[in-house]
Design an enzyme around this catalytic site. Structure first.
Site, PDB file in Angstrom:
ATOM      1  N   LYS A  75      23.245  18.982   0.238  1.00 44.29           N
ATOM      2  CA  LYS A  75      23.609  19.890   1.434  1.00 44.29           C
ATOM      3  C   LYS A  75      23.232  21.447   1.309  1.00 44.29           C
ATOM      4  O   LYS A  75      22.962  22.051   0.273  1.00 44.29           O
ATOM      5  CB  LYS A  75      25.023  19.647   1.648  1.00 44.29           C
ATOM      6  CG  LYS A  75      25.612  18.389   1.847  1.00 44.29           C
ATOM      7  CD  LYS A  75      25.133  17.735   3.197  1.00 44.29           C
ATOM      8  CE  LYS A  75      25.815  16.385   3.392  1.00 44.29           C
ATOM      9  NZ  LYS A  75      24.828  15.419   2.681  1.00 44.29           N
ATOM     10  N   ASP A  76      23.115  21.872   2.442  1.00 50.03           N
ATOM     11  CA  ASP A  76      22.608  23.460   2.569  1.00 50.03           C
ATOM     12  C   ASP A  76      23.534  24.275   1.890  1.00 50.03           C
ATOM     13  O   ASP A  76      24.718  24.315   1.725  1.00 50.03           O
ATOM     14  CB  ASP A  76      22.652  24.159   3.961  1.00 50.03           C
ATOM     15  CG  ASP A  76      21.717  23.004   4.655  1.00 50.03           C
ATOM     16  OD1 ASP A  76      20.299  23.577   5.014  1.00 50.03           O
ATOM     17  OD2 ASP A  76      21.885  22.049   5.243  1.00 50.03           O
ATOM     18  N   LYS A  77      22.914  25.262   1.196  1.00 50.15           N
ATOM     19  CA  LYS A  77      23.681  26.407   0.478  1.00 50.15           C
ATOM     20  C   LYS A  77      24.228  27.470   1.469  1.00 50.15           C
ATOM     21  O   LYS A  77      25.377  27.785   1.364  1.00 50.15           O
ATOM     22  CB  LYS A  77      22.977  27.096  -0.283  1.00 50.15           C
ATOM     23  CG  LYS A  77      23.562  28.252  -1.118  1.00 50.15           C
ATOM     24  CD  LYS A  77      22.667  28.947  -2.182  1.00 50.15           C
ATOM     25  CE  LYS A  77      23.224  30.070  -3.019  1.00 50.15           C
ATOM     26  NZ  LYS A  77      22.463  30.569  -4.191  1.00 50.15           N
TER      27      LYS A  77
END
Length: 357
Positions: A75-77
């Site tokens: 998942k995106d940071k």
């Protein structure tokens, strides 16, 4: 790379920055967890940290190796994300006292197997666009209606290509044996970026052809595209914005077997009904190639590298799309669901009809 977009409106001006406040992701698992078994399943909310950073953090806290913690996807940071992780339930008591200012365990259950990469259906997104005027809001409304009706191109997002956007360059050199990379994970990441780059170039070319088909007469198109008149007439008659070509490789949607498109009427109907979709090539070994006219286009974006190839959906169908304009704040909020492997930022760029970074 500059690319073609599927929608016909002019570009829309708004501000978007990928931050935890304005970009929220919630994972949708592949299966229901049964509530029993030796694996502890944690539903975790995190902000400002990546999945791999989360895994390392928990592994260090428990004194275990990273590989003992399972997860379905990265998942995106730069987002607020909710996702499931798994670990052996013998660590449950210690995890009950785990604390971090950017991580919260929302719930827990159990299952009889570890979560592995790919064990997800997709992701739900909440995104906020800023500095949106009323005219732009109306254009966004129309763009979302179009995407809800017909779907969108499944480009790889900018995240795939690294912070400088050049991972595919090193990937090509490594794939062709002109550069070495000792770390196997980094090597695979860079080669995947090269495969993704070629896929994006091919998809942009297909969208360019779609645009030409819609805007020019058959007599003008025949010498321009070097496609026979009967095939151009078939493409002209298609209602869907993505024009299928004889020899395309289709796949049952949202998953299923591959098969060759030969121009049968019921396949057009199934594509319009979102039961099947067209795929593009990720170059390499073992990958199924398109045939005929479709292959004539595809071969310009193929490379015989000594890595496994695959097919990827070139066109996907977002679901549960909902948009709301907040006039006083000049903000537009949207919710939608995307299948796994799709990028929310690609949808935003389709709406904006421009790059957003």
């Amino acid at each position: 790379m500059d690319r073609f977009y599927s929608l016909s409106h002019s570009s829309i001006d708004f501000h978007f920055k990928q931050t935890p406040r304005d970009f929220v992701v919630e994972e949708v698992p592949l299966y229901e967890f049964c509530g029993e078994g030796e694996h502890l399943i944690l539903f975790v909310r995190k902000k400002g940290i990546s999945t791999l950073e989360l895994v390392s953090m928990i592994a260090k806290y428990l004194g275990i190796k990273n590989k003992e913690i399972g997860y379905a996807g990265l998942k995106d940071k730069h987002a607020m994300t909710k996702q499931y992780i798994s670990l052996h339930k013998k660590y449950e008591e210690k995890m009950d006292t785990f604390e971090h200012e950017d991580v919260k365990i929302l719930s827990k259950t159990y299952h009889n197997n570890k979560i592995r990469i790919g064990h997800l259906n997709g992701n739900k997104f909440y995104i906020k666009l800023k500095k949106v005027n009323p005219t732009s809001a109306l254009k966004i409304d129309e763009a979302l209606k179009n995407i809800a009706s017909f779907g969108m191109p499944n480009y790889f997002g900018y995240q795939r290509f690294g912070t400088d956007g050049n991972n595919h360059i090193d990937g090509e050199l490594i794939a062709k044996g002109e550069k070495k990379e000792r770390n196997p994970k980094v090597r695979q990441l860079l080669i995947s970026a090269y495969q993704s780059h070629l896929f994006n170039l091919w998809l942009s070319r297909r969208l360019e052809i779609n645009s030409l088909i819609q805007n020019f007469d058959v007599k003008e198109l025949e010498p321009l595209l070097n496609i026979p008149q009967d095939e151009l007439l078939k493409m002209k008659s298609q209602k869907h914005p993505f024009k299928l070509i004889s020899g395309d490789i289709m796949e049952h949607y949202p998953y299923g077997r591959l098969f060759e498109f030969i121009g049968e009427a019921h396949d057009f109907d199934r594509f319009n009904a979102k039961d099947i979709s067209v795929t593009g090539l990720l170059c390499g070994k073992k990958a199924k190639h398109s045939t005929g006219l479709s292959r004539e286009i595809e071969k310009d974006f193929d490379d015989e590298i000594n890595e496994d190839g695959a097919r990827r959906y070139a066109w996907v169908f977002p679901k549960d799309i909902d948009g709301r304009y907040k006039d006083e704040e000049a903000q537009y909020e949207l919710n939608f669901y995307l299948p796994k492997g799709c990028y929310a930022t690609v949808l935003i760029e389709e709406i904006a009809k421009r790059k957003i970074v």
